[in-house]
Scaffold this motif. Structure first.
Motif, PDB file in Angstrom:
ATOM      1  N   ASN A 116     -40.316-120.608  20.769  1.00 40.47           N
ATOM      2  CA  ASN A 116     -41.265-120.921  19.809  1.00 40.47           C
ATOM      3  C   ASN A 116     -42.499-119.935  19.650  1.00 40.47           C
ATOM      4  O   ASN A 116     -43.404-120.216  18.684  1.00 40.47           O
ATOM      5  N   VAL A 117     -42.382-118.861  20.346  1.00 39.66           N
ATOM      6  CA  VAL A 117     -43.759-118.021  20.328  1.00 39.66           C
ATOM      7  C   VAL A 117     -43.110-116.419  20.410  1.00 39.66           C
ATOM      8  O   VAL A 117     -42.279-116.303  21.386  1.00 39.66           O
ATOM      9  N   MET A 158     -44.195-117.081  11.155  1.00 42.59           N
ATOM     10  CA  MET A 158     -44.944-118.422  11.183  1.00 42.59           C
ATOM     11  C   MET A 158     -44.002-119.124  10.093  1.00 42.59           C
ATOM     12  O   MET A 158     -43.729-120.459  10.144  1.00 42.59           O
ATOM     13  N   LEU A 163     -44.755-118.824  16.476  1.00 39.70           N
ATOM     14  CA  LEU A 163     -45.866-118.368  16.411  1.00 39.70           C
ATOM     15  C   LEU A 163     -46.110-116.888  16.867  1.00 39.70           C
ATOM     16  O   LEU A 163     -45.514-116.594  17.931  1.00 39.70           O
ATOM     17  N   PRO A 208     -53.245-117.000  15.502  1.00 39.63           N
ATOM     18  CA  PRO A 208     -53.617-118.035  16.709  1.00 39.63           C
ATOM     19  C   PRO A 208     -53.653-117.471  18.086  1.00 39.63           C
ATOM     20  O   PRO A 208     -54.233-118.103  18.987  1.00 39.63           O
ATOM     21  N   ALA A 307     -53.626-123.671  18.238  1.00 46.36           N
ATOM     22  CA  ALA A 307     -52.342-122.708  17.966  1.00 46.36           C
ATOM     23  C   ALA A 307     -51.059-123.511  17.996  1.00 46.36           C
ATOM     24  O   ALA A 307     -50.217-123.158  16.927  1.00 46.36           O
ATOM     25  N   ARG A 310     -50.492-125.195  14.701  1.00 50.52           N
ATOM     26  CA  ARG A 310     -49.758-124.466  13.354  1.00 50.52           C
ATOM     27  C   ARG A 310     -48.366-124.495  13.445  1.00 50.52           C
ATOM     28  O   ARG A 310     -47.665-124.002  12.334  1.00 50.52           O
ATOM     29  N   LEU A 311     -47.642-124.876  14.356  1.00 44.57           N
ATOM     30  CA  LEU A 311     -46.390-125.001  14.315  1.00 44.57           C
ATOM     31  C   LEU A 311     -45.939-126.120  13.680  1.00 44.57           C
ATOM     32  O   LEU A 311     -44.594-126.389  13.235  1.00 44.57           O
TER      33      LEU A 311
END
Length: 335
Positions: A116-117, A158, A163, A208, A307, A310-311
């Motif tokens: 996820n990043v 995003m 992220l 973020p 941060a 924002r997901l």
């Protein structure tokens, strides 16, 4: 359990019993994967789930460097090969749209296996004579072009529920050596740095997450790399650039940094870093890093929470097959 202000790597495609126990005890904020950790999609999904299980947090960040070109940890045969940022930046007329679309496709690949990043966009502006560690990873040769393409990449990631991490703040493009192997020293004056090197980060300061540069800027602090410089972090990163997101180190195991792993970690946090990053999966090194790292608290905890929040934004509908065909057609046409 107190979350430690760390992002850590593991050695292989599965967790050993020792790693499992270590991560449960340490409770790092997140994890990072490299090519050594990547097997089939099912194997990567199992690994990301196992890592999250050790800390008991379903949203624990799991990072990867998936830029395209030379820096792509997930690739054929299970995932497409993506072009380097420099190639995207040279597309006539369609660069911004294709940067966003390519990043959206990468986000789909990553999210489908629990990542996820993404450690992108690269906002470094290369200059003539600099080391090619950045090279074709850069989206262009002007701050304006780098910021424009970087914004599109961040937007695409995003939109796909991943992220972005802008790197390497406040700038690695002028470095004369690779910070994996030595300590770059940049002697440009402050006016030059603000006009070129720092400018793309300032333009994207609302993102973020950011990763620091292991680079000495003599005009600001001749004695410490940015990662360990309170002057650079306070005056430039938080001040001139105006970044109030989560600031992580570049890899603490890189040869640009000196001293024990505890000492180099303590120096980064003393300078104002929010989260330490250690990548190679070496448990002996990680134990030293843990000794030097605090719990995640105060402004760092707020930034981490903001941060991850924002997901939660729902991604718009996305036809993967159509998008991939359109992306590949644009690249073929340009070639």
């Amino acid at each position: 359990m107190t979350t430690r202000a760390l992002i850590l790597g593991c050695a292989g495609k599965t967790l050993s019993a020792e790693e499992n126990a270590f991560f449960r005890d340490v409770a790092p904020w997140g994890f990072i994967l490299f090519k050594r950790n990547i097997g089939t999609p099912d194997e990567v999904r199992a690994l990301t789930q196992a890592l999250r299980d050790t800390v008991g947090r379903a949203d624990a960040p799991i990072l990867i460097d998936q830029e395209g070109g030379r820096v792509q940890r997930m690739g054929p045969p299970h995932w497409p090969a993506y072009p380097a940022g420099g190639r995207i930046g040279r597309l006539d007329g369609s660069a911004v749209a294709m940067a966003e679309l390519g990043a959206r496709l990468m986000a789909h690949d990553l999210a489908s296996v629990g990542i996820n990043v993404d450690c992108a966009p690269v906002l470094d502006v290369p200059v003539a004579g600099a080391h090619d560690v950045i090279g074709d990873r850069a989206y262009g040769t002007t701050p304006e072009r780098v910021a424009e393409i970087g914004r599109a990449v961040a937007r695409g990631l995003m939109q796909g529920g991943v992220l972005p991490v802008m790197k390497h703040i406040p700038g690695h493009g002028r470095a004369g050596c690779d910070s994996h192997k030595g300590l770059p020293v940049v002697e440009a004056d402050f006016a030059t740095l603000t006009a070129q090197d720092f400018a793309p980060f300032r333009a994207l300061a609302d993102l973020p997450l950011a990763m620091s540069a292991h680079v000495v800027f003599t005009a600001l602090d001749p004695d410490h790399p940015a990662t360990q410089s309170a002057i650079v972090i306070e005056r430039v990163v938080r001040g001139f650039i105006g970044f109030d997101g989560l600031l992580m180190t570049d890899d603490l195991s890189m040869h640009a940094l000196q001293g024990s792993f505890r000492a180099r970690t303590e120096a980064a946090f003393a300078a104002g870093i929010d989260v330490g990053l250690h990548c190679n999966g070496d448990l002996t090194e990680m134990r030293g890093v843990v000794e030097g790292a605090p719990g995640l608290a105060g402004p760092a905890l707020r930034r981490a929470q903001e941060a991850l929040a924002r997901l939660a934004v729902a991604a718009p509908a996305f036809d993967v097959s159509e998008a991939r065909a359109r992306f590949e057609a644009a690249l073929s046409l340009a070639a």
